[in-house]
Design a protein around this motif. Structure first.
Motif, PDB file in Angstrom:
ATOM      1  N   ASP A 107      49.780  51.739  42.108  1.00 21.37           N
ATOM      2  CA  ASP A 107      49.714  52.901  42.587  1.00 21.37           C
ATOM      3  C   ASP A 107      47.565  52.584  42.417  1.00 21.37           C
ATOM      4  OD1 ASP A 107      49.320  54.970  43.549  1.00 21.37           O
ATOM      5  OD2 ASP A 107      50.424  56.501  42.426  1.00 21.37           O
ATOM      6  N   ILE A 108      46.811  53.745  43.053  1.00 16.00           N
ATOM      7  CA  ILE A 108      45.471  53.459  43.151  1.00 16.00           C
ATOM      8  C   ILE A 108      45.333  55.027  41.906  1.00 16.00           C
ATOM      9  CG2 ILE A 108      45.183  52.151  45.106  1.00 16.00           C
ATOM     10  CD1 ILE A 108      45.745  55.291  46.290  1.00 16.00           C
ATOM     11  N   GLN A 109      43.949  54.400  41.972  1.00 12.48           N
ATOM     12  CA  GLN A 109      42.812  55.386  41.819  1.00 12.48           C
ATOM     13  C   GLN A 109      43.051  56.957  42.440  1.00 12.48           C
ATOM     14  OE1 GLN A 109      39.348  53.094  40.662  1.00 12.48           O
ATOM     15  NE2 GLN A 109      40.173  52.843  37.768  1.00 12.48           N
ATOM     16  N   TRP A 113      40.559  55.407  45.471  1.00 13.58           N
ATOM     17  CA  TRP A 113      41.533  54.592  45.844  1.00 13.58           C
ATOM     18  C   TRP A 113      41.875  53.256  45.748  1.00 13.58           C
ATOM     19  CZ3 TRP A 113      39.115  57.921  49.710  1.00 13.58           C
ATOM     20  CH2 TRP A 113      38.281  58.671  49.538  1.00 13.58           C
ATOM     21  N   ASN A 114      41.337  52.863  44.939  1.00 15.32           N
ATOM     22  CA  ASN A 114      41.739  50.855  44.275  1.00 15.32           C
ATOM     23  C   ASN A 114      42.595  51.262  43.508  1.00 15.32           C
ATOM     24  OD1 ASN A 114      40.331  49.396  46.639  1.00 15.32           O
ATOM     25  ND2 ASN A 114      38.008  50.205  45.383  1.00 15.32           N
ATOM     26  N   MET A 115      42.754  49.585  42.877  1.00 20.14           N
ATOM     27  CA  MET A 115      44.214  49.612  42.173  1.00 20.14           C
ATOM     28  C   MET A 115      43.685  49.865  40.641  1.00 20.14           C
ATOM     29  SD  MET A 115      45.428  45.553  41.230  1.00 20.14           S
ATOM     30  CE  MET A 115      46.536  46.006  42.079  1.00 20.14           C
ATOM     31  N   ASP A 116      44.898  50.876  39.929  1.00 16.51           N
ATOM     32  CA  ASP A 116      44.408  51.617  38.789  1.00 16.51           C
ATOM     33  C   ASP A 116      45.249  50.449  38.340  1.00 16.51           C
ATOM     34  OD1 ASP A 116      44.450  52.881  36.901  1.00 16.51           O
ATOM     35  OD2 ASP A 116      45.554  54.735  37.461  1.00 16.51           O
ATOM     36  N   PRO A 117      43.984  49.659  36.840  1.00 16.17           N
ATOM     37  CA  PRO A 117      43.895  49.313  36.002  1.00 16.17           C
ATOM     38  C   PRO A 117      45.088  49.274  34.735  1.00 16.17           C
ATOM     39  CG  PRO A 117      41.926  48.741  36.677  1.00 16.17           C
ATOM     40  CD  PRO A 117      41.803  50.400  37.373  1.00 16.17           C
ATOM     41  N   THR A 118      44.951  50.603  34.389  1.00 19.10           N
ATOM     42  CA  THR A 118      45.987  51.099  33.488  1.00 19.10           C
ATOM     43  C   THR A 118      47.326  51.477  33.895  1.00 19.10           C
ATOM     44  OG1 THR A 118      45.963  53.220  34.559  1.00 19.10           O
ATOM     45  CG2 THR A 118      44.259  52.734  32.506  1.00 19.10           C
ATOM     46  N   GLN A 119      47.550  50.716  34.866  1.00 19.03           N
ATOM     47  CA  GLN A 119      49.263  51.120  35.094  1.00 19.03           C
ATOM     48  C   GLN A 119      49.648  48.747  35.503  1.00 19.03           C
ATOM     49  OE1 GLN A 119      50.899  53.126  38.263  1.00 19.03           O
ATOM     50  NE2 GLN A 119      48.757  54.043  38.269  1.00 19.03           N
ATOM     51  N   LEU A 120      48.582  48.439  35.282  1.00 19.83           N
ATOM     52  CA  LEU A 120      48.815  47.146  35.411  1.00 19.83           C
ATOM     53  C   LEU A 120      49.924  45.973  34.296  1.00 19.83           C
ATOM     54  CD1 LEU A 120      45.816  44.879  36.759  1.00 19.83           C
ATOM     55  CD2 LEU A 120      48.069  45.108  37.933  1.00 19.83           C
ATOM     56  N   GLY A 138      35.065  49.855  51.158  1.00 16.86           N
ATOM     57  CA  GLY A 138      33.902  49.150  51.183  1.00 16.86           C
ATOM     58  C   GLY A 138      33.249  48.676  50.256  1.00 16.86           C
ATOM     59  N   GLN A 139      34.354  49.128  48.408  1.00 10.13           N
ATOM     60  CA  GLN A 139      33.501  48.703  47.363  1.00 10.13           C
ATOM     61  C   GLN A 139      34.478  48.576  46.502  1.00 10.13           C
ATOM     62  OE1 GLN A 139      33.798  51.611  44.293  1.00 10.13           O
ATOM     63  NE2 GLN A 139      34.458  53.470  45.850  1.00 10.13           N
ATOM     64  N   PRO A 140      34.960  46.934  45.811  1.00  8.68           N
ATOM     65  CA  PRO A 140      35.287  46.641  44.683  1.00  8.68           C
ATOM     66  C   PRO A 140      36.134  47.509  44.182  1.00  8.68           C
ATOM     67  CG  PRO A 140      33.190  45.430  44.714  1.00  8.68           C
ATOM     68  CD  PRO A 140      33.181  46.903  45.486  1.00  8.68           C
ATOM     69  N   ALA A 141      37.412  46.948  43.856  1.00 11.77           N
ATOM     70  CA  ALA A 141      38.178  47.781  42.966  1.00 11.77           C
ATOM     71  C   ALA A 141      37.659  47.220  41.256  1.00 11.77           C
ATOM     72  CB  ALA A 141      39.806  47.038  42.310  1.00 11.77           C
ATOM     73  N   ASP A 142      38.292  47.817  40.403  1.00 12.43           N
ATOM     74  CA  ASP A 142      37.877  47.552  38.870  1.00 12.43           C
ATOM     75  C   ASP A 142      38.212  45.922  38.473  1.00 12.43           C
ATOM     76  OD1 ASP A 142      36.874  47.542  36.704  1.00 12.43           O
ATOM     77  OD2 ASP A 142      38.119  49.196  35.958  1.00 12.43           O
ATOM     78  N   MET A 143      37.598  45.299  38.863  1.00  8.23           N
ATOM     79  CA  MET A 143      37.892  43.748  38.950  1.00  8.23           C
ATOM     80  C   MET A 143      37.200  43.163  37.188  1.00  8.23           C
ATOM     81  SD  MET A 143      38.396  42.296  41.686  1.00  8.23           S
ATOM     82  CE  MET A 143      39.031  41.074  41.775  1.00  8.23           C
ATOM     83  N   ALA A 144      36.638  43.583  36.590  1.00 10.63           N
ATOM     84  CA  ALA A 144      36.510  43.473  35.171  1.00 10.63           C
ATOM     85  C   ALA A 144      37.784  44.330  34.391  1.00 10.63           C
ATOM     86  CB  ALA A 144      35.295  44.427  34.644  1.00 10.63           C
ATOM     87  N   ALA A 145      38.333  45.144  34.541  1.00  9.69           N
ATOM     88  CA  ALA A 145      39.325  45.940  34.256  1.00  9.69           C
ATOM     89  C   ALA A 145      40.235  44.459  34.193  1.00  9.69           C
ATOM     90  CB  ALA A 145      38.863  47.005  34.042  1.00  9.69           C
ATOM     91  N   VAL A 146      40.233  44.213  35.881  1.00 10.97           N
ATOM     92  CA  VAL A 146      41.863  43.114  36.551  1.00 10.97           C
ATOM     93  C   VAL A 146      41.883  42.292  35.645  1.00 10.97           C
ATOM     94  CG1 VAL A 146      42.503  42.339  38.277  1.00 10.97           C
ATOM     95  CG2 VAL A 146      42.059  44.765  38.050  1.00 10.97           C
ATOM     96  N   ALA A 148      40.107  41.263  33.147  1.00 11.74           N
ATOM     97  CA  ALA A 148      40.590  40.938  31.301  1.00 11.74           C
ATOM     98  C   ALA A 148      42.126  41.246  31.275  1.00 11.74           C
ATOM     99  CB  ALA A 148      40.013  42.125  30.768  1.00 11.74           C
ATOM    100  N   ILE A 149      42.780  41.695  32.337  1.00  8.31           N
ATOM    101  CA  ILE A 149      43.921  41.553  32.108  1.00  8.31           C
ATOM    102  C   ILE A 149      44.994  40.573  32.807  1.00  8.31           C
ATOM    103  CG2 ILE A 149      46.410  43.117  32.695  1.00  8.31           C
ATOM    104  CD1 ILE A 149      44.304  45.597  33.209  1.00  8.31           C
ATOM    105  N   ALA A 150      44.553  40.495  33.183  1.00  9.77           N
ATOM    106  CA  ALA A 150      44.672  38.613  34.549  1.00  9.77           C
ATOM    107  C   ALA A 150      44.516  37.958  32.597  1.00  9.77           C
ATOM    108  CB  ALA A 150      44.130  38.095  35.150  1.00  9.77           C
ATOM    109  N   ASP A 151      43.319  37.333  32.552  1.00  7.94           N
ATOM    110  CA  ASP A 151      43.687  36.764  31.020  1.00  7.94           C
ATOM    111  C   ASP A 151      44.251  36.815  29.851  1.00  7.94           C
ATOM    112  OD1 ASP A 151      41.508  35.634  33.113  1.00  7.94           O
ATOM    113  OD2 ASP A 151      39.298  36.996  32.017  1.00  7.94           O
ATOM    114  N   ARG A 152      44.505  38.126  30.058  1.00  7.26           N
ATOM    115  CA  ARG A 152      45.343  38.014  28.497  1.00  7.26           C
ATOM    116  C   ARG A 152      46.965  37.470  28.497  1.00  7.26           C
ATOM    117  NH1 ARG A 152      42.468  43.830  28.056  1.00  7.26           N
ATOM    118  NH2 ARG A 152      44.980  44.386  28.899  1.00  7.26           N
TER     119      ARG A 152
END
Length: 369
Positions: A107-109, A113-120, A138-146, A148-152
């Protein structure tokens, strides 16, 4: 007093302002005749790479092609899963399925209205190969959080920046925020051409080489095709248009932000919910989208005043018939469904005049409460 209809996206005024530069650029292409992968394509790629802040950029035939090429370059295919959002244009999920992988939605925030990283992390399985966040409106998702999760979890990130090119996240440009960034130059986009077009961005030289080959039938050199590819080259004439528009893109972003500020001030205290930009972000305002509990009535009243509006993504991906076999049900993604049921995009263009903005905002406020 009858008001003239306001363009939803005013491409005519933009062309009028840039006509000499656009015609000069296009005339050069008509003179040299290199309509496929001509010098303007390379020039555009170099300028866009510098603009985004990456080492490699390749123009392609559409934003959809960019997403598909990114997934192909990463080796995503049958048996893999890619996580994305249900509130987006179908290309995001469509391209995942087209390479044989399974779209998995989170789901989204409720604010951006972008991806909710807490649900990833709850959506990650042993089959997950990549994450595809979308920079909606027009604005990015929380890419820093995304990231970080991807890296883990050892996952790859395909950034869908079709609407967010020109915006920033923690000071870095959209398109350069994941393993691969993808954007669209569809005419209605903030940086749009006069047909279909798109681009890919990366700092990874191996992925860059693969993407360059895939967009041109997998060809490494003439008559040598080491990998499967598709026909997804950016036309030289479209590159010429984009080069002219890129010269004023930063100025147009500033103008879009001014329009958005006027909208936000007018809606302050109203029952209509204005869009929120995260503290870490800037927005390029591909659309100015609000939420209204009485959307259809508001839409009709705006129309009566010559003000067009659009309810984008009114049917989220998990409720589209083509994805019925994924097994999702209505209610699985409540924020996406709420936004889909209440969203309404207003006219947004750098060319909106002060009188047009006043007419739109006064109509909104008059009808809001």
């Amino acid at each position: 007093m009858t008001h003239p209809t306001i363009p939803f996206i005013d491409l005519k005024s933009q062309f009028s302002a840039l006509e000499p530069q656009i015609r000069e650029r296009m005339d050069r292409v008509l003179a040299h005749g290199q309509y496929i992968l001509g010098p303007e394509v390379t020039e555009l790629e170099e300028q866009l790479a510098d603009f985004v802040g990456v080492t490699h950029c390749y123009g392609v035939a559409s934003g959809t092609d960019a997403l598909q090429i990114a997934l192909m370059a990463l080796g995503v295919g049958p048996g893999d899963e890619v996580i994305t959002v249900p509130y987006t244009w179908i290309s995001s999920a469509e391209t995942i399925a087209l390479v044989g992988a399974r779209p998995v939605f989170v789901d989204i925030q409720p604010d951006t209205w972008n991806m909710d990283p807490t649900q990833l992390e709850a959506a990650i399985t042993e089959r997950t190969r990549a994450i595809m966040p979308v920079g909606i409106y027009g604005q990015p998702a929380d890419m820093a959080a995304v990231n970080a999760i991807a890296d883990r979890h050892g996952l790859l990130v395909v950034e869908d920046a079709a609407q967010s090119l020109g915006s920033t996240h923690h000071g870095k440009r959209a398109g350069g925020l994941g393993t691969i960034g993808c954007t669209s130059f569809f005419p209605s986009k903030p940086l749009g051409c006069y047909g279909d077009g798109g681009a890919l961005f990366t700092d990874n030289p191996d992925l860059a080489q693969r993407m360059k080959q895939i967009r041109n039938h997998g060809q490494a050199k003439k008559h040598h095709h080491p990998i499967l590819g598709i026909n997804a080259r950016l036309d030289t004439l479209q590159a010429a248009v984009l080069l002219a528009k890129l010269e004023v893109f930063d100025q147009e972003i500033d103008q879009r932000q001014t329009v958005a500020s006027h909208y936000a001030r007018a809606l302050s205290g109203s029952s209509i919910k204005a869009p929120q930009v995260a503290n870490s972000n800037t927005s390029v305002w591909a659309q100015y989208t609000v939420l209204s509990d009485d959307r259809e009535a508001l839409k009709e009243r705006l129309k009566a005043e010559g003000i067009p509006s659009v309810n984008y993504y009114a049917v989220p991906m998990h409720r589209q018939p083509v994805f019925a076999d994924l097994g999702y049900q209505a209610g699985d993604f409540p924020v996406s469904e709420h936004v889909a049921d209440h969203c309404l995009s207003l006219p947004m263009s750098p060319a909106l005049t002060a009188s047009q903005i006043d007419h739109i905002t006064s109509t909104l406020v008059a009808r809001a409460d």
